[in-house]
Design an enzyme around this catalytic site. Structure first.
Site, PDB file in Angstrom:
ATOM      1  N   GLY A   3     -55.627  -2.718  16.283  1.00 26.53           N
ATOM      2  CA  GLY A   3     -56.310  -3.182  15.081  1.00 26.53           C
ATOM      3  C   GLY A   3     -55.995  -4.634  14.769  1.00 26.53           C
ATOM      4  O   GLY A   3     -56.102  -5.074  13.625  1.00 26.53           O
ATOM      5  N   ALA A  36     -57.486  -7.368  15.230  1.00 26.41           N
ATOM      6  CA  ALA A  36     -58.548  -8.252  14.746  1.00 26.41           C
ATOM      7  C   ALA A  36     -58.978  -7.886  13.335  1.00 26.41           C
ATOM      8  O   ALA A  36     -59.855  -8.541  12.763  1.00 26.41           O
ATOM      9  CB  ALA A  36     -59.756  -8.190  15.684  1.00 26.41           C
ATOM     10  N   PHE A  69     -58.211  -6.656   9.114  1.00 27.73           N
ATOM     11  CA  PHE A  69     -57.678  -7.331   7.929  1.00 27.73           C
ATOM     12  C   PHE A  69     -56.167  -7.510   8.007  1.00 27.73           C
ATOM     13  O   PHE A  69     -55.646  -8.626   8.107  1.00 27.73           O
ATOM     14  CB  PHE A  69     -58.094  -6.540   6.685  1.00 27.73           C
ATOM     15  N   ALA A  98     -54.348  -0.011  13.786  1.00 29.49           N
ATOM     16  CA  ALA A  98     -55.715   0.511  13.923  1.00 29.49           C
ATOM     17  C   ALA A  98     -55.866   1.802  13.120  1.00 29.49           C
ATOM     18  O   ALA A  98     -55.082   2.740  13.287  1.00 29.49           O
ATOM     19  CB  ALA A  98     -56.026   0.773  15.393  1.00 29.49           C
ATOM     20  N   ALA A  99     -56.860   1.841  12.261  1.00 27.95           N
ATOM     21  CA  ALA A  99     -57.088   3.038  11.450  1.00 27.95           C
ATOM     22  C   ALA A  99     -58.423   2.940  10.746  1.00 27.95           C
ATOM     23  O   ALA A  99     -58.966   1.858  10.534  1.00 27.95           O
ATOM     24  CB  ALA A  99     -55.978   3.202  10.405  1.00 27.95           C
ATOM     25  N   SER A 114     -48.838   4.625   4.633  1.00 23.84           N
ATOM     26  CA  SER A 114     -49.521   4.414   3.358  1.00 23.84           C
ATOM     27  C   SER A 114     -48.857   5.207   2.244  1.00 23.84           C
ATOM     28  O   SER A 114     -48.361   6.321   2.457  1.00 23.84           O
ATOM     29  CB  SER A 114     -50.989   4.834   3.466  1.00 23.84           C
ATOM     30  N   TYR A 131     -58.133  10.988   4.026  1.00 24.79           N
ATOM     31  CA  TYR A 131     -57.414   9.821   4.533  1.00 24.79           C
ATOM     32  C   TYR A 131     -55.911  10.015   4.408  1.00 24.79           C
ATOM     33  O   TYR A 131     -55.150   9.747   5.347  1.00 24.79           O
ATOM     34  CB  TYR A 131     -57.860   8.582   3.762  1.00 24.79           C
TER      35      TYR A 131
END
Length: 341
Positions: free
Chosen positions: A7, A9, A11, A66-67, A109, A169
């Site tokens: 991930g 690339a 945010f 990545a997620a 998270s 999520y």
């Protein structure tokens, strides 16, 4: 240290890559949006075992960013979340074993906690039940004490709080931690989960149901519209700048050298300051010079009312400190570019 950033690339991932390189490390970007720019940029899906295996060549550690993120569209995208977040993590961990890579930092998270820490005047620390649609529709947003119905006082949640994920999520983020813990035990790996709170900053994706609330508000202001604040705006969150989150990743990766083998260690990653969603919307609108926020009373099932972190463990064990305060961060974010992705 050569670090594969899945991930990379995206945010948060792009900021992690920049922070690693600024600290003198070698960062390899692995992302579906990567430009395939040679040895340090690989286009691929984290669920593709062959692509992951090739990208792991010569790698010392992995930062797994990545997620599929955000609350999304209810339950209609559950398979997407599980596929990207959990299957993708399982594929990555399997390839770590094959490649002999034993250092991992996971983008965790705060959603794994569900509601945060609450204290009842009569019953002490309690865990309220998920909020019901009839109560939310009637404007009763605060969760009551599950024993006596009294008003509760929210506080800071620590890493030893029991997990209680309340949307798809959140379930996938907890599953990622369990998978990483199993990998660490089986492969004598060293793993850290940084449980991010509400991350914001330049490069957030615009106009997508999977972005964070800060992006929703910032996108509205850019369109000349008032930010729409759900519930009554009193939801407490910890807004942490992406540069501070990237610095936490560097600190965690560097600390893996002495981290005990065979276990996963979780760290809350927040600013340490609680602010309401309404406060954030007002600060952002004031800094942007746009319309004042509108408090709508709308709600989303699966959202929690209050969750803010105690980040003492991260500060004491890894020496990390947030550098970007709330006022400064919102002023900067008000004019920061957003990403279209």
């Amino acid at each position: 240290m050569r670090v594969l950033v899945t991930g990379g690339a995206g945010f948060i991932g792009s900021h992690v890559v920049a922070a690693l390189r600024a600290a003198g490390h070698e960062a390899v970007v692995f992302d579906t949006a990567a430009g395939a720019g040679g040895r340090d940029e690989v286009r691929g899906d984290v669920r593709d075992a062959a692509a992951i295996a090739a990208a792991l060549a010569g790698v010392d550690a992995v930062s797994h960013q990545a997620a599929m993120v955000g609350l999304g569209k209810g339950f209609t995208d559950a398979a997407g979340y599980v596929g990207v977040n959990d299957l993708g993590t399982a594929v990555l961990l399997e390839q770590l074993v094959r490649a002999g890579v034993r250092r991992l930092v996971l983008a965790g998270s705060m959603v794994v906690y569900g509601e945060g820490r609450y204290v009842c005047p009569a019953h002490g620390v309690v865990r309220p039940a998920p909020r019901a649609a009839p109560a939310l529709a009637a404007g009763r947003f605060e969760p009551p004490c599950p024993r006596c119905g009294a008003d509760l006082r929210p506080g800071l949640v620590a890493e030893d709080a029991p997990a209680d994920p309340r949307n798809v999520y959140a379930v996938t983020k907890l599953a990622q931690e369990h998978l990483a813990a199993c990998w660490a035990r089986a492969a004598c790996g060293r793993a850290v989960s940084l449980r991010y709170h509400n991350v914001y900053g330049p490069g957030m994706p615009r106009d997508t149901p999977y972005a964070g609330v800060a992006s929703f508000f910032r996108s509205a202001l850019e369109r000349g519209q008032a930010p729409r604040v759900f519930e009554d705006g009193g939801q407490r969150r910890d807004f942490v700048h992406v540069e501070d989150v990237a610095a936490a990743n560097v600190a965690a990766l560097e600390a893996l050298e002495w981290h005990p083998e065979g276990e996963l260690r979780a760290y809350n990653t927040g600013s340490g300051e609680a602010h309401t969603v309404g406060e954030m919307a007002r600060a952002l609108a004031d800094a942007y010079g746009g319309p004042a926020p509108q408090v709508t009373g709308e709600y989303r099932l699966g959202d929690v009312r209050h969750v803010t972190a105690c980040s003492r463990r991260l500060r004491e064990e890894l020496g990390w400190r947030p550098r970007v305060g709330f006022a400064e961060g919102m002023a900067r974010f008000a004019r920061a570019p957003l990403a279209v992705r």
